[in-house]
Design a protein around this motif. Sequence first.
Motif, PDB file in Angstrom:
ATOM      1  N   PHE A 134       7.089   1.038   3.916  1.00 16.32           N
ATOM      2  CA  PHE A 134       6.250  -0.149   4.122  1.00 16.32           C
ATOM      3  C   PHE A 134       5.489  -0.115   5.442  1.00 16.32           C
ATOM      4  N   ARG A 135       6.048   0.549   6.448  1.00 13.67           N
ATOM      5  CA  ARG A 135       5.254   0.695   7.674  1.00 13.67           C
ATOM      6  C   ARG A 135       4.010   1.524   7.385  1.00 13.67           C
ATOM      7  N   TRP A 136       4.169   2.481   6.503  1.00 16.69           N
ATOM      8  CA  TRP A 136       3.046   3.350   6.129  1.00 16.69           C
ATOM      9  C   TRP A 136       2.058   2.602   5.225  1.00 16.69           C
ATOM     10  N   LEU A 137       2.562   1.883   4.229  1.00 16.30           N
ATOM     11  CA  LEU A 137       1.686   1.116   3.326  1.00 16.30           C
ATOM     12  C   LEU A 137       0.913   0.035   4.093  1.00 16.30           C
ATOM     13  N   PHE A 138       1.573  -0.596   5.068  1.00 15.56           N
ATOM     14  CA  PHE A 138       0.970  -1.710   5.813  1.00 15.56           C
ATOM     15  C   PHE A 138       0.380  -1.283   7.154  1.00 15.56           C
ATOM     16  N   LEU A 144      -2.670   1.809   2.978  1.00 15.94           N
ATOM     17  CA  LEU A 144      -3.324   1.591   1.690  1.00 15.94           C
ATOM     18  C   LEU A 144      -3.593   0.109   1.445  1.00 15.94           C
ATOM     19  N   VAL A 145      -2.658  -0.742   1.866  1.00 17.32           N
ATOM     20  CA  VAL A 145      -2.810  -2.176   1.604  1.00 17.32           C
ATOM     21  C   VAL A 145      -4.055  -2.721   2.312  1.00 17.32           C
ATOM     22  N   ASN A 146      -4.242  -2.304   3.571  1.00 16.59           N
ATOM     23  CA  ASN A 146      -5.432  -2.757   4.287  1.00 16.59           C
ATOM     24  C   ASN A 146      -6.711  -2.239   3.648  1.00 16.59           C
TER      25      ASN A 146
ATOM     26  N   VAL B  24       4.785  -3.509  -8.189  1.00 16.43           N
ATOM     27  CA  VAL B  24       5.458  -3.949  -6.964  1.00 16.43           C
ATOM     28  C   VAL B  24       6.674  -3.065  -6.645  1.00 16.43           C
ATOM     29  N   PHE B  25       7.472  -2.737  -7.657  1.00 14.98           N
ATOM     30  CA  PHE B  25       8.703  -2.002  -7.374  1.00 14.98           C
ATOM     31  C   PHE B  25       8.579  -0.489  -7.582  1.00 14.98           C
ATOM     32  N   GLY B  26       7.587  -0.065  -8.346  1.00 10.95           N
ATOM     33  CA  GLY B  26       7.451   1.362  -8.602  1.00 10.95           C
ATOM     34  C   GLY B  26       6.451   2.030  -7.678  1.00 10.95           C
ATOM     35  N   PHE B  27       5.329   1.324  -7.395  1.00  7.70           N
ATOM     36  CA  PHE B  27       4.261   1.982  -6.641  1.00  7.70           C
ATOM     37  C   PHE B  27       4.694   2.478  -5.257  1.00  7.70           C
ATOM     38  N   PRO B  28       5.459   1.683  -4.471  1.00 12.69           N
ATOM     39  CA  PRO B  28       5.869   2.192  -3.153  1.00 12.69           C
ATOM     40  C   PRO B  28       6.568   3.554  -3.225  1.00 12.69           C
ATOM     41  N   SER B  35       2.360  10.830  -0.678  1.00 13.03           N
ATOM     42  CA  SER B  35       1.992  11.055   0.724  1.00 13.03           C
ATOM     43  C   SER B  35       2.672  12.301   1.270  1.00 13.03           C
ATOM     44  N   GLY B  36       3.822  12.643   0.707  1.00 11.98           N
ATOM     45  CA  GLY B  36       4.552  13.814   1.185  1.00 11.98           C
ATOM     46  C   GLY B  36       4.006  15.132   0.668  1.00 11.98           C
ATOM     47  N   ILE B  37       3.272  15.109  -0.446  1.00 17.18           N
ATOM     48  CA  ILE B  37       2.783  16.385  -0.993  1.00 17.18           C
ATOM     49  C   ILE B  37       1.284  16.591  -0.754  1.00 17.18           C
ATOM     50  N   LYS B  38       0.667  15.675   0.030  1.00 15.39           N
ATOM     51  CA  LYS B  38      -0.735  15.897   0.402  1.00 15.39           C
ATOM     52  C   LYS B  38      -0.784  16.815   1.619  1.00 15.39           C
ATOM     53  N   PRO B  39      -1.847  17.617   1.738  1.00 15.81           N
ATOM     54  CA  PRO B  39      -2.019  18.387   2.977  1.00 15.81           C
ATOM     55  C   PRO B  39      -2.138  17.418   4.159  1.00 15.81           C
ATOM     56  N   SER B  40      -1.663  17.851   5.312  1.00 19.55           N
ATOM     57  CA  SER B  40      -1.614  16.953   6.476  1.00 19.55           C
ATOM     58  C   SER B  40      -2.965  16.333   6.797  1.00 19.55           C
TER      59      SER B  40
END
Lengths: 305, 278
Positions: A134-138, A144-146, B24-28, B35-40
């Motif tokens: 959530f720190r990353w999402l927000f 992404l949220v912003n 809400v519960f799956g997307f995070p 985010s972990g499998i994208k190039p830096s």
Amino acid sequence: MNLHSRLKDHVAAVRHRPERLQGYLYIAPAILVFFGVSLFPILFGIYLSFHAGYGISGLEFVGSSNYQLLASDQTFWNSMERGVLYAMYSVLTQVVVGVAIALFLNQSFKFSNVVRSIVLLPYLIPTVAIAMIFRWLFHNRLGLVNYLLLESGLVADPVNFFSVGHALHSVVWIGNWKFSIFVVLIVLARLQSIDPEMYELAKINGANPLRRFLDVTYPNIKGVLFLVVLLRSIWQFNKFDMIWLLTSGGPFNETLTMVVYAYQIAFQQFRGGLGASLTVVMFLMLLATGIVYFTQFKPYEEVET
Amino acid sequence: MDAHVKNLGLGAAKYAGVVLLLVVFGFPFYWMFVSGIKPSADIVQYPPQIIPSTVTLANYERLFEDTKYLLWLRNSLIVSIGNVVLSVVISTLAGYGLTRYAIPYKKYIAMSFIFAYMFPPLMLGIPYYVVFDGLGLLNSYLGLVIAHAAVTIPFTTWLMWQFFQTVPISWEESAWVFGASRFKSMIEIATPGALPGIIASAIFAFGISWGDYTFALILVDDPNMTLLTVGIDIYTQGAQVYWDLIMTGATLLVLPPLILVFTLNRYILAGFSISGFD
């Protein structure tokens, strides 16, 4: 009394004595753990709260001065207000959200098992992972949220979710993402034991959905709701990791609850005795809650005693 | 006709609800993994790529080679397994004793277990720090296992107490007729009967150790003894925050509970409804 029954009594008495001893052997390790690593540290914590310094050899008795220090510390009173506010705000919203989700999941629909598993997942995920996600999402620049908020035109400038005025709400709702599921689990289990005929009966008598909830659902879940509110109040009041990982109590002490303040005092200012006295105050507050719990709910009646 | 329209409306509301819950519960979780499998370079790109254009395992390689992640993983596993063994053995014995023997003051024992749910973690953490400092148990596996077991055992003993009540005593009595001792009947008959409870206890014990951050933060300051949870957070504290490494690290942290939920969820739910679990 004839010889036969006297003999039987005697045998029973002899058999009973070693049995009871054997019983103690089974529970001895658990009792030892309870005394050694729960009760003793608690008592030692109370002892520490009357001392200054750190480490066993460097302790110096200071009487009640730690408590006097706390009483005159504005930040302490502020943290008490924040702690109670955080707990109440969290528990109230968790119960509303949790009951709503439980009612929804209690219906049957396609793939309801898959949906249930995904919804229940957050509860068993380490808090650290949740805080990081959530720190990353927000995130205020890269989140992404912003991005979605800006693109949809809902906001003109990126929102800093962990700034003054936002941080408490963010911390509560990110926590709710995980801990509402506790309410869902307990309430859903209870809902599934309600006889569907009761709803049919209410329907036949012309009850609308709200009436059906008030007359059938609510009386059935009232008992577990009481339990859920008590347990969650205690646990939210004690919650350290989520807040520390998201805001460390900031900004400007907006999310500085009692536990977070106790950590800062004990492990950043290195005043173990003062930190311990703060946890003692917390414990007394919880004790009052616990007495309500024991007298109203009698949880120990759930087991054969 | 009217009822039909109404049903369609309800159906649409239902699917809207399902979609909302899944997002809400799956997307995070999706976002963490992706985010972990994208190039830096892509992870900090703006606008963010919701579906990655390039996929790579380079972040995992960096995590394993350039950081102490594997060491922390080992520490977390050792402590978790230690807590599982210690807590399950102690609470199985206690659960059996409490169910099968006439032990006086059982009611107070039960109350004291529930009482243990209420301690603020720091009310234990501060005294542990001082005592462990004196005993040389800071930065040790044993110290962490003791701290975790203290939190775990009230839950799991409560759980085993309830589960042993579901195993009929008559099973054991028939074994005694054939000369089995009490201890033997407990190991060979009662314990397998309470196996779902033991599995649930083991999962909870693992979950408490695997997810613990508070004790791991207080009782360890040696980077070689750090647990995964504290280790991942270290990357957020520098001047540059390595979100790619954090998300790969978090993905691996989430993996074991994820596997447990999908393979053993009936034990989790059964145990959960009995003992509660924070």
